[in-house]
Design a protein around this motif. Structure first.
Motif, PDB file in Angstrom:
ATOM      1  N   CYS A  26       0.846  -1.192   0.000  1.00 34.50           N
ATOM      2  CA  CYS A  26       0.000   0.000   0.000  1.00 34.50           C
ATOM      3  C   CYS A  26       0.887   1.249   0.000  1.00 34.50           C
ATOM      4  O   CYS A  26       1.889   1.304   0.702  1.00 34.50           O
ATOM      5  CB  CYS A  26      -0.906  -0.007   1.226  1.00 34.50           C
ATOM      6  N   CYS A  28      -0.356   4.446   0.527  1.00 38.27           N
ATOM      7  CA  CYS A  28      -1.034   5.604   1.123  1.00 38.27           C
ATOM      8  C   CYS A  28      -0.048   6.320   2.054  1.00 38.27           C
ATOM      9  O   CYS A  28       1.001   5.773   2.408  1.00 38.27           O
ATOM     10  CB  CYS A  28      -2.305   5.189   1.858  1.00 38.27           C
ATOM     11  N   CYS A  31       0.975   4.391   5.303  1.00 38.00           N
ATOM     12  CA  CYS A  31       1.871   3.246   5.100  1.00 38.00           C
ATOM     13  C   CYS A  31       3.259   3.710   4.677  1.00 38.00           C
ATOM     14  O   CYS A  31       4.262   3.151   5.120  1.00 38.00           O
ATOM     15  CB  CYS A  31       1.267   2.288   4.074  1.00 38.00           C
ATOM     16  N   HIS A  87      -3.093   1.668   8.373  1.00 35.20           N
ATOM     17  CA  HIS A  87      -3.822   2.849   7.873  1.00 35.20           C
ATOM     18  C   HIS A  87      -5.251   2.952   8.398  1.00 35.20           C
ATOM     19  O   HIS A  87      -5.874   4.002   8.265  1.00 35.20           O
ATOM     20  CB  HIS A  87      -3.784   2.937   6.340  1.00 35.20           C
TER      21      HIS A  87
END
Ligand SMILES: [Zn+2]
Length: 97
Positions: A26, A28, A31, A87
């Protein structure tokens, strides 16, 4: 204005940008931050002097010297974050504490 900075922090951010697509993890913001945090906790800090936030040329040398170490730690960190992403973790507000 002179300042000190841990160049490993900058390196970790740069290298993560370069390899994030290959990590199958991930990407994002949470992360990414967790990956960088893990990597930095497993790498020795390297402090350099900066002037007005600009780093001197020595950072290039450090990048060559420590780039591979940084990438090794980022890959390890991504393995952990992939299995256990944070997250969705609850963020405590001051009110909760
Ligand atoms: Zn994420």
């Amino acid at each position: 204005m002179y300042n000190i900075k841990n160049i490993m922090e900058t390196l970790a951010e740069q290298k993560l940008d370069e390899i994030i697509d290959d990590l199958n993890c991930c990407s994002c913001e949470k992360c990414r931050t967790d990956i960088i945090t893990y990597a930095l906790n497993h790498l020795p800090p390297k402090y350099i002097s900066t002037v007005c936030g600009k780093v001197f040329a020595e950072s290039e040398i450090l990048s060559d010297q420590y780039g591979a170490d940084v990438i090794t730690q980022l890959v390890q960190a991504s393995n952990i974050v992939r299995v256990n992403p944070q997250h969705d973790a609850k963020v405590l507000s001051e009110h909760d504490m």
